[in-house]
Scaffold this active site. Sequence first.
Site, PDB file in Angstrom:
ATOM      1  N   VAL A  78     -39.200 -16.659   7.013  1.00 29.24           N
ATOM      2  CA  VAL A  78     -37.981 -15.965   6.566  1.00 29.24           C
ATOM      3  C   VAL A  78     -38.070 -14.479   6.893  1.00 29.24           C
ATOM      4  O   VAL A  78     -39.005 -13.798   6.466  1.00 29.24           O
ATOM      5  CB  VAL A  78     -37.763 -16.146   5.037  1.00 29.24           C
ATOM      6  CG1 VAL A  78     -36.519 -15.401   4.575  1.00 29.24           C
ATOM      7  CG2 VAL A  78     -37.674 -17.611   4.670  1.00 29.24           C
TER       8      VAL A  78
ATOM      9  N   LYS B 219     -33.423 -20.444   6.329  1.00 34.98           N
ATOM     10  CA  LYS B 219     -34.074 -19.360   5.582  1.00 34.98           C
ATOM     11  C   LYS B 219     -33.465 -19.220   4.184  1.00 34.98           C
ATOM     12  O   LYS B 219     -34.172 -18.982   3.202  1.00 34.98           O
ATOM     13  CB  LYS B 219     -33.945 -18.051   6.365  1.00 34.98           C
ATOM     14  CG  LYS B 219     -34.717 -18.085   7.683  1.00 34.98           C
ATOM     15  CD  LYS B 219     -34.351 -16.929   8.590  1.00 34.98           C
ATOM     16  CE  LYS B 219     -35.094 -17.029   9.918  1.00 34.98           C
ATOM     17  NZ  LYS B 219     -34.625 -16.096  10.924  1.00 34.98           N
TER      18      LYS B 219
HETATM   19  N1  HSE Z   1     -34.746 -16.823  15.944  1.00 36.33           N
HETATM   20  C1  HSE Z   1     -35.080 -16.143  14.751  1.00 36.33           C
HETATM   21  C2  HSE Z   1     -34.143 -14.955  14.592  1.00 36.33           C
HETATM   22  C3  HSE Z   1     -36.514 -15.713  14.787  1.00 36.33           C
HETATM   23  O1  HSE Z   1     -33.453 -14.599  15.544  1.00 36.33           O
HETATM   24  O2  HSE Z   1     -34.081 -14.395  13.520  1.00 36.33           O
HETATM   25  C4  HSE Z   1     -37.101 -15.423  13.460  1.00 36.33           C
HETATM   26  O3  HSE Z   1     -37.007 -16.434  12.559  1.00 36.33           O
END
Ligand code: HSE
Length: 430
Positions: free
Chosen positions: A134, A208
């Site tokens: 997260v 998240k």
């Molecule tokens: N792909 C995710 C983002 C990476 O862009 O936040 C981190 O979790």
Amino acid sequence: MKKIYNIAVVGLGQVGIYLLNELNNKKKSIEIKTGTKINVVAISAKNIKKKRKFKINKRIFYSNPLDILKKHKVDILFEAIGLSDGISKKIVEKALKSKVHVITPNKALISKHGNYLAKLAEKNNVNLEFEASVAGGIPILRSIKEGLATNKISKIYGILNGTSNYILSEMENSNQKFNDVLIKAQKLGYAEPGNPKLDLNGFDAFAKVRILSALAFNSKISQHKCLMEGIEKIELKDIKIANQLDLRIKLLGITELKKNQLFESVHPCLVNKKSYIGNVNGVMNAVILEGKPVGESILQGEGAGPGPTSSSLLSDLLSILRGNIKKPFGIPFAQLKALKSYNINNYTNSLYLRFEVRDRPGVLSQITNRLAKYKISVKRLIQTPDKINKKATIVIITHKTSEINSKKCLSIFKNNKNILKFPTLIRLYN
Ligand code: HSE
């Protein structure tokens, strides 16, 4: 003699390889800080030959991660493959059952199987740590579990997807189109490996949110229906109109208790350009937490990319090396609540509605009459004509209305020859 911890790193994409390099470079400082030594005994990835930023030690390489646990006595395993199921789940499951601590940045896995895996970790008396899952480098999970441990949290919201925030900011700053900016985000290692769709459709931020809810409200990870929208439908046009209105578009993740029911959502929001959240730009993430007695707390930092992610992975490692054997969600699994979910239909917001219409008499009144029928009151209205093409853009900001009401109201515009595409809807943040 100092205890030596054997470590395995599974997954050598941008995150895994950066982590490996950090583990090699920071051995001494880890020893000073924890009084223990680490030894990387095995690494694993699909392809040994792939071009990587840092050199790997081929003598400890495994193409099948499951072989590692058969051949080595591993104490701590990093899972950095990133799948919600398949080999990611298999190796984590196998490690926990073998009494190996697991550290992962994999929010897809934790948000889907976190309840089961937490129970498994607890049963085997090992850690399952996922700080990096997260908000990248922001130590938000540890803050909730430790620094804010006795607070009653009522709400957490914020910018939780670095890729989306980077794209929105870059589009605004450079006038570039969505796809061009996305390519840059991928090169920087922000987007999810192999599948940036998960960033763009809101799924990554939503996973998240689910993890944050569980920690904040001492509840099991919910599997209820939710409100999930990403930034896919946002056009440069919306960003420019928002700018004229002193607003900015942000993808917000929100989790809160409404009447003791859990409401989780991810959707683009219009926020005031002068507000705190309106000024969190680029790959930055920010998490705003409301709790008692602490009040409002804000944590901000880089939310994506191998560097910030490795920072959180190493914080999990140090926590284990220092002997903090913790419950994955802060309290024993058996005491986690199962919260009821709040009905999405009752969620209420002011709305930004953008209509692309034929510029003909009566079109505007068709729209406003329909809004009036559903008692949706207009707060602001801007019409911009496109004389050459005999079209117009109509932007309406409404007073507050519920999800169900706006859905019913707008449904009619699917089939109206004067309305050239279904209206773009962006909620204003309350
Ligand atoms: N792909 C995710 C983002 C990476 O862009 O936040 C981190 O979790």
